[in-house]
Motif scaffolding. Structure first.
Motif, short mmCIF file in Angstrom:
data_model
loop_
_atom_site.label_atom_id
_atom_site.label_comp_id
_atom_site.label_asym_id
_atom_site.label_seq_id
_atom_site.Cartn_x
_atom_site.Cartn_y
_atom_site.Cartn_z
N GLU A 1 39.18 -7.71 69.44
CA GLU A 1 39.74 -9.03 69.14
C GLU A 1 39.05 -10.14 69.92
N ALA A 2 38.79 -9.92 71.20
CA ALA A 2 38.12 -10.94 72.02
C ALA A 2 36.71 -11.21 71.52
N THR A 3 36.02 -10.17 71.08
CA THR A 3 34.66 -10.33 70.56
C THR A 3 34.65 -11.14 69.28
N ILE A 4 35.55 -10.84 68.38
CA ILE A 4 35.62 -11.56 67.11
C ILE A 4 36.00 -13.02 67.35
N LYS A 5 36.98 -13.26 68.21
CA LYS A 5 37.38 -14.64 68.52
C LYS A 5 36.23 -15.43 69.13
N ALA A 6 35.46 -14.78 70.00
CA ALA A 6 34.32 -15.46 70.64
C ALA A 6 33.28 -15.86 69.59
N ILE A 7 32.97 -14.97 68.67
CA ILE A 7 31.98 -15.27 67.63
C ILE A 7 32.47 -16.41 66.74
N ILE A 8 33.73 -16.32 66.29
CA ILE A 8 34.27 -17.35 65.39
C ILE A 8 34.30 -18.71 66.07
N SER A 9 34.73 -18.74 67.33
CA SER A 9 34.84 -20.04 68.02
C SER A 9 33.48 -20.67 68.27
N ALA A 10 32.46 -19.86 68.57
CA ALA A 10 31.15 -20.42 68.90
C ALA A 10 30.27 -20.64 67.67
N ALA A 11 30.46 -19.85 66.62
CA ALA A 11 29.57 -19.94 65.45
C ALA A 11 30.11 -20.84 64.35
N GLY A 12 31.38 -21.14 64.39
CA GLY A 12 31.99 -21.90 63.30
C GLY A 12 31.67 -23.38 63.32
N THR A 13 31.35 -23.90 62.13
CA THR A 13 31.17 -25.34 61.96
C THR A 13 32.15 -25.89 60.93
N GLY A 14 32.78 -24.98 60.17
CA GLY A 14 33.67 -25.40 59.10
C GLY A 14 32.95 -25.64 57.79
N GLU A 15 31.65 -25.42 57.78
CA GLU A 15 30.84 -25.64 56.58
C GLU A 15 30.48 -24.31 55.92
N VAL A 16 30.12 -24.37 54.64
CA VAL A 16 29.63 -23.19 53.95
C VAL A 16 28.37 -22.70 54.67
N GLY A 17 28.26 -21.38 54.86
CA GLY A 17 27.07 -20.83 55.50
C GLY A 17 27.25 -20.48 56.96
N ASP A 18 28.49 -20.55 57.48
CA ASP A 18 28.72 -20.19 58.88
C ASP A 18 28.46 -18.71 59.14
N GLY A 19 28.63 -17.86 58.14
CA GLY A 19 28.30 -16.46 58.30
C GLY A 19 29.46 -15.54 58.01
N LYS A 20 29.26 -14.27 58.39
CA LYS A 20 30.25 -13.23 58.15
C LYS A 20 30.31 -12.31 59.37
N ILE A 21 31.47 -11.64 59.53
CA ILE A 21 31.66 -10.63 60.55
C ILE A 21 32.17 -9.37 59.86
N PHE A 22 31.55 -8.23 60.19
CA PHE A 22 31.96 -6.94 59.64
C PHE A 22 32.36 -6.03 60.79
N VAL A 23 33.44 -5.28 60.63
CA VAL A 23 33.93 -4.38 61.67
C VAL A 23 34.02 -2.97 61.09
N SER A 24 33.47 -2.00 61.82
CA SER A 24 33.55 -0.60 61.39
C SER A 24 33.83 0.28 62.60
N ASN A 25 34.32 1.47 62.32
CA ASN A 25 34.64 2.42 63.39
C ASN A 25 33.39 3.17 63.83
N ILE A 26 33.32 3.45 65.12
CA ILE A 26 32.26 4.28 65.69
C ILE A 26 32.91 5.58 66.16
N GLU A 27 32.41 6.69 65.67
CA GLU A 27 32.99 7.99 66.00
C GLU A 27 32.72 8.41 67.45
N GLU A 28 31.49 8.22 67.89
CA GLU A 28 31.13 8.67 69.24
C GLU A 28 29.94 7.88 69.75
N CYS A 29 29.80 7.84 71.06
CA CYS A 29 28.69 7.14 71.70
C CYS A 29 28.17 8.03 72.84
N TYR A 30 26.86 8.12 72.97
CA TYR A 30 26.23 8.92 74.01
C TYR A 30 25.29 8.05 74.83
#
Length: 112
Positions: free
Chosen positions: A70-99
């Motif tokens: 949640e903190a990561t998504i909020k940080a991206i939205i607050s810093a990247a948003g301009t309110g105009e078309v073309g601000d971008g997209k955020i995609f979230v997926s699960n990671i099974e494991e990390c080594y």
């Protein structure tokens, strides 16, 4: 763990990077990418407008523990948003494991 992928304006990258750092996200990868979206970017030369189909963006790939999602998504939205078309997209997926390659350690502690 979650993988958060964001496509943002290149002009907003520095602000997003600083905001992510302030939120405690200190490691991520990024690429310069070209894409096609709803935004119509154009150039004016001698009073004539020329449209271009390819739009330059920056692609961020961030893997965080679930409690940082949640903190990561909020940080991206607050810093990247301009309110105009073309601000971008955020995609979230699960990671099974990390080594961690260096030690062979696995699990959520490898992200620290």
């Amino acid at each position: 763990m979650k993988k958060i992928e964001a496509i943002i304006r290149k002009s907003k990258y520095k602000a997003v990077k600083e905001t992510l750092h302030n939120a405690g996200v200190n490691f991520f990868s990024y690429w310069d990418v070209t894409g096609i979206g709803n935004e119509k970017e154009g150039h004016v030369y001698r009073g004539i407008s020329y449209s271009t189909n390819d739009i330059q963006r920056r692609y961020l790939s961030i893997v965080v523990n679930d409690d940082f999602e949640e903190a990561t998504i909020k940080a991206i939205i607050s810093a990247a948003g301009t309110g105009e078309v073309g601000d971008g997209k955020i995609f979230v997926s699960n990671i099974e494991e990390c080594y961690r390659i260096r030690t062979g350690e696995k699990g959520k502690n490898t992200l620290n």
